[in-house]
Write an enzyme that holds these catalytic residues in place. Structure first.
Site, PDB file in Angstrom:
ATOM      1  N   ASP A  60     -15.667  -0.997   8.812  1.00 28.26           N
ATOM      2  CA  ASP A  60     -16.443  -1.305   7.619  1.00 28.26           C
ATOM      3  C   ASP A  60     -17.476  -2.390   7.893  1.00 28.26           C
ATOM      4  O   ASP A  60     -17.206  -3.347   8.638  1.00 28.26           O
ATOM      5  CB  ASP A  60     -15.512  -1.762   6.496  1.00 28.26           C
ATOM      6  CG  ASP A  60     -14.503  -0.699   6.102  1.00 28.26           C
ATOM      7  OD1 ASP A  60     -14.778   0.497   6.346  1.00 28.26           O
ATOM      8  OD2 ASP A  60     -13.448  -1.060   5.550  1.00 28.26           O
ATOM      9  N   GLU A  74     -14.107  -5.276   8.792  1.00 30.28           N
ATOM     10  CA  GLU A  74     -12.755  -5.013   9.264  1.00 30.28           C
ATOM     11  C   GLU A  74     -12.668  -3.627   9.877  1.00 30.28           C
ATOM     12  O   GLU A  74     -13.548  -2.780   9.673  1.00 30.28           O
ATOM     13  CB  GLU A  74     -11.735  -5.141   8.136  1.00 30.28           C
ATOM     14  CG  GLU A  74     -11.907  -4.136   7.014  1.00 30.28           C
ATOM     15  CD  GLU A  74     -10.840  -4.320   5.942  1.00 30.28           C
ATOM     16  OE1 GLU A  74      -9.694  -3.880   6.183  1.00 30.28           O
ATOM     17  OE2 GLU A  74     -11.145  -4.892   4.884  1.00 30.28           O
ATOM     18  N   GLY A  90      -7.177   5.488   4.462  1.00 34.74           N
ATOM     19  CA  GLY A  90      -6.753   6.432   3.440  1.00 34.74           C
ATOM     20  C   GLY A  90      -7.209   7.848   3.712  1.00 34.74           C
ATOM     21  O   GLY A  90      -8.284   8.092   4.252  1.00 34.74           O
ATOM     22  N   SER A 132      -6.688  -2.007   1.915  1.00 36.87           N
ATOM     23  CA  SER A 132      -7.007  -1.420   0.616  1.00 36.87           C
ATOM     24  C   SER A 132      -7.545  -2.443  -0.383  1.00 36.87           C
ATOM     25  O   SER A 132      -7.427  -2.267  -1.593  1.00 36.87           O
ATOM     26  CB  SER A 132      -5.784  -0.716   0.014  1.00 36.87           C
ATOM     27  OG  SER A 132      -5.472   0.447   0.743  1.00 36.87           O
ATOM     28  N   GLU A 144       0.809  -1.221   0.000  1.00 37.12           N
ATOM     29  CA  GLU A 144       0.000   0.000   0.000  1.00 37.12           C
ATOM     30  C   GLU A 144       0.846   1.276   0.000  1.00 37.12           C
ATOM     31  O   GLU A 144       0.345   2.359   0.286  1.00 37.12           O
ATOM     32  CB  GLU A 144      -0.930  -0.005   1.217  1.00 37.12           C
ATOM     33  CG  GLU A 144      -1.939  -1.139   1.216  1.00 37.12           C
ATOM     34  CD  GLU A 144      -2.846  -1.091   2.427  1.00 37.12           C
ATOM     35  OE1 GLU A 144      -3.714  -0.198   2.475  1.00 37.12           O
ATOM     36  OE2 GLU A 144      -2.683  -1.938   3.323  1.00 37.12           O
ATOM     37  N   ASN A 166      -9.873  -0.311  10.338  1.00 31.65           N
ATOM     38  CA  ASN A 166      -8.679   0.304   9.758  1.00 31.65           C
ATOM     39  C   ASN A 166      -8.167   1.362  10.718  1.00 31.65           C
ATOM     40  O   ASN A 166      -8.892   2.299  11.053  1.00 31.65           O
ATOM     41  CB  ASN A 166      -9.017   0.952   8.418  1.00 31.65           C
ATOM     42  CG  ASN A 166      -9.596  -0.034   7.415  1.00 31.65           C
ATOM     43  OD1 ASN A 166      -8.866  -0.650   6.664  1.00 31.65           O
ATOM     44  ND2 ASN A 166     -10.916  -0.202   7.430  1.00 31.65           N
ATOM     45  N   ARG A 226     -11.472   3.712  11.010  1.00 29.66           N
ATOM     46  CA  ARG A 226     -12.691   3.451  10.249  1.00 29.66           C
ATOM     47  C   ARG A 226     -13.081   1.991  10.414  1.00 29.66           C
ATOM     48  O   ARG A 226     -12.209   1.110  10.433  1.00 29.66           O
ATOM     49  CB  ARG A 226     -12.457   3.766   8.766  1.00 29.66           C
ATOM     50  CG  ARG A 226     -13.722   3.993   7.961  1.00 29.66           C
ATOM     51  CD  ARG A 226     -13.426   4.115   6.476  1.00 29.66           C
ATOM     52  NE  ARG A 226     -13.107   2.810   5.914  1.00 29.66           N
ATOM     53  CZ  ARG A 226     -12.031   2.558   5.183  1.00 29.66           C
ATOM     54  NH1 ARG A 226     -11.141   3.506   4.941  1.00 29.66           N
ATOM     55  NH2 ARG A 226     -11.832   1.332   4.712  1.00 29.66           N
ATOM     56  N   TYR A 251      -9.651   3.967  -5.165  1.00 26.94           N
ATOM     57  CA  TYR A 251      -8.647   5.002  -5.385  1.00 26.94           C
ATOM     58  C   TYR A 251      -8.551   5.555  -6.807  1.00 26.94           C
ATOM     59  O   TYR A 251      -8.049   6.659  -6.998  1.00 26.94           O
ATOM     60  CB  TYR A 251      -7.259   4.462  -4.995  1.00 26.94           C
ATOM     61  CG  TYR A 251      -7.171   4.047  -3.558  1.00 26.94           C
ATOM     62  CD1 TYR A 251      -7.288   4.972  -2.526  1.00 26.94           C
ATOM     63  CD2 TYR A 251      -6.996   2.709  -3.210  1.00 26.94           C
ATOM     64  CE1 TYR A 251      -7.205   4.592  -1.195  1.00 26.94           C
ATOM     65  CE2 TYR A 251      -6.904   2.319  -1.879  1.00 26.94           C
ATOM     66  CZ  TYR A 251      -7.010   3.259  -0.884  1.00 26.94           C
ATOM     67  OH  TYR A 251      -6.934   2.879   0.425  1.00 26.94           O
TER      68      TYR A 251
END
Length: 312
Positions: free
Chosen positions: A259, A272, A278, A153, A25, A274, A257, A218
């Protein structure tokens, strides 16, 4: 949500924005780091970008930086390794600590922890061979998800729709280490950003691709984001509450974050967490912060403040 700054920019000292690293990443981390650096500079913080590799890590000394803003993505930066080094040399940093980072980086470990405290996670198996992936498919059916346990990602993740695609998907995922086979959840994709112990507005993600993969995150412009999500208020509150519980239960802190997939019955399923998500122009945390009334500069400043408030 908007608050006046509690800490003056000069109080942070010199801040190194740790970006790049050596994971898959790296490219995204450099994109995120560039945005974070500019946001801090716009807020008057004495910040400098650090394209981190093993050489710069070894050369780092306590007097070089008073504080680190961690925006490394993936293994070697989001998994607790760099955090442990910074603690060893006495440099405070933003985001989750060593343990929280390590657990969140491992989808297997985080799912075990969440299931242990009664939070909803889809069924999964760790699979160490293509034959074990086939056995998981016999149990879960198709479609199903094959994913690396320790990447972010959506790198290496495949939605497998038929048996012929299962072995190639496993062979892709296993390049990144431990592999999970996960029961597919049909439904809506939601995400909840966490900032300073609060849940930001829920975002719903819609993509014409099979799922919200690396390109959708992205590099394409046909992904749709709805913030706040077009869901009942009761479901939004439920997701926010689960997100905060999920974040706390694995020892995460400051910001991140969480999800979800929400099935046709309205049941949210944790996918998951994070710990350094990002922060690019396509990213979700800045989008949620904006809905809460914060500029990008406000957001990165607040993250930096969280790291200092823990020292009080």
């Amino acid at each position: 949500m908007v608050e006046t700054h509690k800490i003056l920019p000069a109080e942070f000292g010199r801040v190194g924005v740790m970006m790049g690293g050596w994971s898959a990443e790296r490219e995204i981390s450099l994109m995120s780091g560039k945005e974070v650096l500019q946001g801090l500079l716009d807020a008057g913080v004495d910040a400098v970008g650090v394209d981190l590799d093993l050489d710069t890590l070894r050369a780092m000394k306590r007097e070089d930086y008073d504080r680190a803003f961690m925006i490394l993505h993936g293994p070697g930066g989001e998994d607790g390794i760099v955090q442990a080094f910074l603690e060893t040399i006495g440099v405070p940093y933003t985001g989750s600590g060593v343990l929280g980072s390590a657990i969140a980086m491992s989808k297997f470990a985080s799912k075990l922890a969440w299931r242990g405290v009664g939070l909803p996670v889809p069924d999964w198996h760790v699979v160490s061979s293509a034959a074990e992936a086939q056995s998981a498919a016999d149990e879960f059916g198709f479609p199903m998800m094959i994913k690396p346990s320790n990447e972010g990602s959506s790198i290496g993740i495949e939605q497998v729709n038929q048996r012929e695609a299962l072995v190639p998907a496993f062979e892709t995922a296993v390049k990144y280490g431990e592999v999970l086979a996960e029961k597919f959840v049909h439904g809506r994709e939601l995400t909840v950003a966490v900032l300073g112990g609060q849940a930001l507005p829920v975002i719903e993600i819609e993509t014409p691709r099979e799922f919200y993969d690396y390109k959708a995150k992205y590099f394409v412009d046909n992904t749709s984001y709805h913030c706040p999500a077009k869901i009942p208020e009761s479901l939004a509150r439920q997701c926010q509450e689960i997100a905060l519980s999920a974040f706390d239960s694995i020892g995460c802190r400051d910001w991140g974050r969480v999800d979800f997939m929400v099935d046709g019955d309205g049941q949210p399923w944790l996918i998951e967490a994070n710990t350094a998500p990002g922060m690019t122009t396509h990213s979700l945390v800045p989008m949620a912060a904006n809905e809460a009334g914060m500029t990008f500069s406000d957001l990165v400043y607040r993250i930096l403040e969280c790291s200092m408030e823990r020292e009080a």
